[in-house]
Scaffold this motif. Structure first.
Motif, short mmCIF file in Angstrom:
data_model
loop_
_atom_site.label_atom_id
_atom_site.label_comp_id
_atom_site.label_asym_id
_atom_site.label_seq_id
_atom_site.Cartn_x
_atom_site.Cartn_y
_atom_site.Cartn_z
N UNK A 145 64.57 55.64 63.28
CA UNK A 145 64.80 55.92 64.70
C UNK A 145 64.71 57.40 65.05
N UNK A 146 63.99 58.18 64.26
CA UNK A 146 63.81 59.59 64.55
C UNK A 146 62.60 59.79 65.46
N UNK A 147 62.73 60.71 66.38
CA UNK A 147 61.65 61.10 67.26
C UNK A 147 61.00 62.38 66.73
N UNK A 148 59.83 62.78 67.30
CA UNK A 148 59.13 63.93 66.74
C UNK A 148 59.98 65.18 66.61
N UNK A 166 61.51 54.54 60.12
CA UNK A 166 61.61 53.14 60.52
C UNK A 166 62.04 53.08 61.98
N UNK A 167 61.19 52.49 62.83
CA UNK A 167 61.43 52.52 64.28
C UNK A 167 61.13 51.15 64.89
N UNK A 168 61.69 50.92 66.07
CA UNK A 168 61.32 49.71 66.80
C UNK A 168 59.84 49.79 67.15
N UNK A 169 59.10 48.73 66.83
CA UNK A 169 57.66 48.73 67.08
C UNK A 169 57.16 47.30 67.15
N UNK A 170 56.43 47.01 68.21
CA UNK A 170 55.87 45.69 68.44
C UNK A 170 54.77 45.83 69.49
N UNK A 171 54.06 44.78 69.87
CA UNK A 171 52.96 44.93 70.81
C UNK A 171 53.35 45.53 72.16
N UNK A 172 54.59 45.38 72.58
CA UNK A 172 55.02 45.96 73.85
C UNK A 172 55.58 47.39 73.69
N UNK A 173 55.73 47.86 72.47
CA UNK A 173 56.21 49.22 72.19
C UNK A 173 55.47 49.71 70.94
N UNK A 186 51.86 62.50 56.76
CA UNK A 186 51.85 61.46 55.73
C UNK A 186 53.21 60.75 55.64
N UNK A 187 53.79 60.48 56.80
CA UNK A 187 55.02 59.71 56.89
C UNK A 187 54.64 58.27 57.25
N UNK A 188 55.02 57.31 56.44
CA UNK A 188 54.71 55.92 56.73
C UNK A 188 55.56 55.42 57.89
N UNK A 189 54.97 54.57 58.72
CA UNK A 189 55.69 53.95 59.82
C UNK A 189 56.14 52.55 59.42
N UNK A 270 63.51 46.53 72.99
CA UNK A 270 64.49 45.43 72.90
C UNK A 270 65.82 45.94 72.35
N UNK A 271 65.79 47.13 71.73
CA UNK A 271 66.99 47.75 71.19
C UNK A 271 67.26 49.08 71.87
N UNK A 272 68.13 49.87 71.28
CA UNK A 272 68.55 51.12 71.91
C UNK A 272 67.50 52.21 71.75
N UNK A 273 67.47 53.12 72.73
CA UNK A 273 66.68 54.34 72.59
C UNK A 273 67.46 55.29 71.70
N UNK A 274 66.78 56.01 70.80
CA UNK A 274 67.51 56.92 69.91
C UNK A 274 68.41 57.92 70.61
N UNK A 275 68.02 58.36 71.80
CA UNK A 275 68.84 59.34 72.51
C UNK A 275 70.15 58.75 73.01
#
Length: 278
Positions: A145-148, A166-173, A186-189, A270-275
């Protein structure tokens, strides 16, 4: 099922691209779920101290290893340090506690669960992860859940580039800006909530693609993520769902179909924003 492919992290450690997410999976379920998942071909299990099921996972893994069909090197286990345990010393204590529960000598991947930037502790927590990595107690370290901006601080102040975010990720996000930053370092998502907690199941584009391929919407969404090069671990609590989620390697989405899914991004969480996580 076909063998699940492995993705090489930036330190050379291989991580199975498809795993089993254990968020909100009850401990009493795991003793049956883990061997069922192993029989279905899974080797990658993602948990966290917050989930309250590390002890049950450890017992289930012990049972799998005891029967001799797999060695410890065949499994990939992830856990995470919770927000209340951030800080250098507290993170080390939290890691020790997780390892006792999991019954492991070495963890495959350890993550900071959320940045909780207002507390100002995530860089110190990450330095603790670096210590664990150098001591050989964990094979790879990263964040969730880290941002740039959070990642850039680690790159500026710490020594080990995170292996994953590791972040929330799906077709709508689809997180394309963040994924571009990852690629540059070279950070894997890794994707959590890859089905937006079921919200995408009635998406008309995904329904049409599912009908075209004779698949389910979850299979289409997960196949898209695999073809995007992401590491994904959908939650499953039944043998049927485990098998369905793993039946992804005998069909392919073509470029036009990938383009249709690319057009679905709407920035929906669908979950919380990191901020917003403190």
């Amino acid at each position: 099922m076909s063998r699940i492919p492995t993705v090489a992290l930036n330190n050379g450690v291989g991580i199975p691209q498809l795993g089993v997410g254990l968020y909100k999976v009850a401990p009493e379920v795991l003793l049956d779920l883990v061997p069922t998942a192993v029989d279905a071909g899974y080797r990658h299990f993602d948990t966290a101290s917050l989930y309250g099921n590390e002890l049950a996972l450890g017992r289930a893994l012990g049972a799998v290893l005891e029967d001799g069909s797999l060695g410890r090197e065949d499994l990939f286990i992830t856990s995470k340090v919770w927000n209340d345990d951030q800080g250098y010393d507290a993170t080390l204590r939290a890691f020790d506690d997780s390892m006792v529960k999991l019954g492991l000598d070495v963890l495959d991947l350890y993550l900071i669960h959320w940045p909780v930037a207002d507390r100002g502790l995530y860089a110190d927590s990450y330095r603790a992860l670096e210590t664990l990595y150098r001591e050989g107690r964990v094979r790879a370290i990263g964040v969730s859940n880290f941002q740039p901006g959070h990642l850039q601080r680690l790159l500026d102040e710490c020594e080990v580039v995170p292996a994953v975010n590791q972040v929330e990720l799906h077709p709508w996000l689809q997180q394309r800006e963040l994924r571009s930053f990852h690629a540059g370092h070279r950070i894997a998502t890794e994707s959590w909530s890859p089905l937006a907690r079921g919200r995408i199941l009635e998406d008309p584009v995904l329904l049409e693609l599912a009908a075209r391929h004779g698949r389910t919407v979850p299979q289409i969404a997960l196949r898209w993520q695999l073809q995007e090069g992401l590491v994904v671990f959908p939650k499953a609590s039944s043998a049927e769902r485990l098998r369905e989620n793993a039946a992804l390697f005998d069909f392919t989405l073509d470029d036009a179909e990938l383009g249709l899914i690319a057009g679905l991004d709407r920035g929906f969480r669908s979950g919380s924003h990191p901020d917003d996580v403190q």
